[in-house]
Design an enzyme around this catalytic site. Sequence first.
Site, PDB file in Angstrom:
ATOM      1  CG  PHE A 438      -1.707  -1.284   1.372  1.00  0.00           C
ATOM      2  CD1 PHE A 438      -2.887  -1.440   0.674  1.00  0.00           C
ATOM      3  CD2 PHE A 438      -1.245  -2.331   2.148  1.00  0.00           C
ATOM      4  CE1 PHE A 438      -3.604  -2.621   0.766  1.00  0.00           C
ATOM      5  CE2 PHE A 438      -1.949  -3.523   2.243  1.00  0.00           C
ATOM      6  CZ  PHE A 438      -3.141  -3.665   1.552  1.00  0.00           C
ATOM      7  CG  HIS A 439       2.619   2.158   2.717  1.00  0.00           C
ATOM      8  ND1 HIS A 439       2.829   1.459   3.872  1.00  0.00           N
ATOM      9  CD2 HIS A 439       1.356   2.666   2.817  1.00  0.00           C
ATOM     10  CE1 HIS A 439       1.756   1.530   4.644  1.00  0.00           C
ATOM     11  NE2 HIS A 439       0.842   2.237   4.024  1.00  0.00           N
TER      12      HIS A 439
END
Lengths: 507, 144
Positions: A438-439
Site C-alpha cells: 500500500f506504500h
Amino acid sequence: MIIDGRKVEKNIKIDADVVIIGSGAGGAPAAYRLAKNGKKVVVVEEGGHFTKNVFNGDSYEMVKLMYRDAGSVLTLGNTGILLPLGRTLGGTTTINSGTMFRTPNEVIDEWRRDYGIKTITSDLLKPYFEEVEEITHTMEVPWELMGRNNQLFAEGAQKLGLHGFPLKRNMKDCKGSGVCPFGCPEDAKQAMHVTYIPRSEQYGAIYYTYAHAEKIIIKNSRAIGIKGHFMKGKYGVEKSIYTFEIRATVVIVSAGAIYTPVILKRNGIGRHNNMVGKNLRIHPAAKVMGYFDEELSSWYGIPQAYCVDEFADEWIIFEGFWLPPSMLSIALPSFGKDIKKMMLDYNHLAGFGIMVHDSSSGMVKVAGETPLLFYNMNKEDLEKFRKAIRIASEVYFAAGAKKIYPPIFSLESINSPSQLSKIDTIKLKPDMLELSAFHPMGTARMGSDPKEAVVNEELETFDVNNLFVIDASIFPTSLGVNPQESIMAFSSYAADRIIARWDSLSR
Amino acid sequence: MKICKKKRRFARGFVCRTVIAISEVVIPEGEGIDVPLDKEELIEEVDTFLLLVGPLKRFFIKLLLWFINYLLPILFLRFKPFSRLSFETRYRIMKRIHDSKIFSIRGIYILTSMLILPYYYSRNNVLNAIGYPVNRFKSKSEAA
C-alpha cells in the site's frame, strides 16, 4: 473551487503561479501553503470528488469509483503483489486507513549516511510534522473505538510480552464505522478532501477533477506549464475531446510513486541518469487471520488501530487490518464451495497485517500511458516475512484463536500452536506468499548526487528547472512505516522552499 | 448463451461465455451460502470492470479468457471450449489451476476470480447470509 472536468465543454487555457498534478498527500499541503502565500494555484486531479455524501460503505462500489483500475494494480516479478492506488480527490488519503507516523529518525540517518542528504533532518521536519498533526487532528485511537481484531491482537501481544501501542490516526469525531479504506461515511477521517483542500480553496486554489495531465511544457530546460485533457463518462475514465493548458512559473508533480515516473518518463525527464522509475519500494504486507469461537463483529470499530513494534529494529511491524466480504473473498486460501463455507465463518475471523521495510526493490516501466511494475522480493525480506508470520500466529493463538490461516500457499491452516513449526520448516519462495502493498515509494528519489538521484534536497528535478516532485517517489528508501504524514510534511517543507526562492524561480 | 448475445462494450462473445463458465465453478450453487449468482448482473459488472482497467489490461484480460476458453482444455486433453465442458470437468481444471505450485498458473485463477468473487460477495442477499450488516450507511447515500 472544485470543477468537475467531465462537465467542462470547451478547451481551457489558464495562467497560474503554480500548477500541481495530483491532489493527495503530496499535492494538497503544498497547494494550501502556496495559496496561503498569495500564489495562484491550480491543481489537476485525474479522479473525481467524493465526500461522505457518497461514501456508503459499499466497498465494491467505492473501489470502482475511487481506486485506480478498480483496484487491480499488480506488480510482476518473482511474485505478484496487489498494490491498490487511489484515483480520487485527496488521492490515497481518501481511501487509506488513516494511520499517521512521523519519518523514523533511523531512516533520516540512513539517508544522510548512504545518500548524502544533509539538509533534511529530524529537527528541520519537526515543525512541519507538528503542523500536519494539528491540521489533520492526529490522535491516538481510544481502546473502545478499536475493531475487535485489534483488541484481540493487543491482548495476545500483551500475554507474550510484546510491545505495542494504539496507532495515531487523522480523525475527528470518529464513530468507528469500520470502512476507512472505502471512504469514511462520516468524513471523520481527516483526509485531504476535508482538511488541506478546503483550506487551500479559501485562499483561491482551483481544483479540476477528472483532468488527466499528459505533457509538461518545457522551454530552455525550464518547466513552464502542463497540458492534458479532461475525462468523461460515469467513472471518468474515457478521454473527453476538451483539453487544458495551464501555464505557470512552477510545475509540481504529485501523482504518487507509480504515476509520477510515468509523467516524467513520457516527457523525457531523468534521461541523464535513467533513474526515474527505478528504486521502487513498496513496503510489502501480508495478513494473518485467526478463527475465534466468539462472534467478533470486526466490521465495527477502526480496522487499523493497534501496532506491535517489538521487532521494529528488524524492520518488521504489525498493524491491524480488516476487509469487508467482497475484498476478503479473493484473499482466502480456499476454492469454490470452501470459500462459501469460510465466508459463513466471517464473523469469527480476525486479521492482522504484517509490514516489512523492504530491502528488495523494483521499477516502474511505461507502456503507452500504463505503468508496468516489476518487483522481485529478495531472500532477506522473505525470511522477515517467515518470522513475522510465525509471530503473528503465536499472538493470535495466545489471544485464543482456534485456527490460524497463514498467508502461505500450501499451508492452508494451522490448527494448534504445536503445528507452528511448519512455518519454520516450509521451503518458502516469494511466490508462495500472499502479499499486497500500500506504500509505493522511491521512484524519483531525492539525493545530493545528480548521477544517482532525480530531485535535489529541495525536491526540484536535476534535469528541468522549476519542476518539482512532491510525493512518496522522492523517498530514497522505504520508510518502514505508513508514509502519508511524511509526504504531507515534505510537501509543506518543499512549498516553503519554493516560496523562499520565488524571486529566482520567476526570473 | 442468451446473456452473452446482449450488446455490451467488452463483455460479450467468448469473454461473456468464459466468465460465466468460470463463475459456475468458483461459486458453485447451493453449497454453504444458498444464494444463486445473478449471471446477467455479473456480466454487466465485468463489462464495467473492463472499462475501468484501461486498454492494455483489458487486452491482457481478454487474452487470458481466450486462453482459458480455447487452449486450456487442450492441455487437459479436452477438445472442446472451456465454456462447453461439463461442470465437473471445469471444476477439476480450475481446482488444479488453483492448487498449482507454479505461481504463473495459479495466477490464472487469481486474476479470473477477481472478476467474479468481489461482485458476488458484495450482493446484499449474500451479505445477509454471512451476517454482515447491509446498508449501514445507505440512508446517507440515498440522500446524496
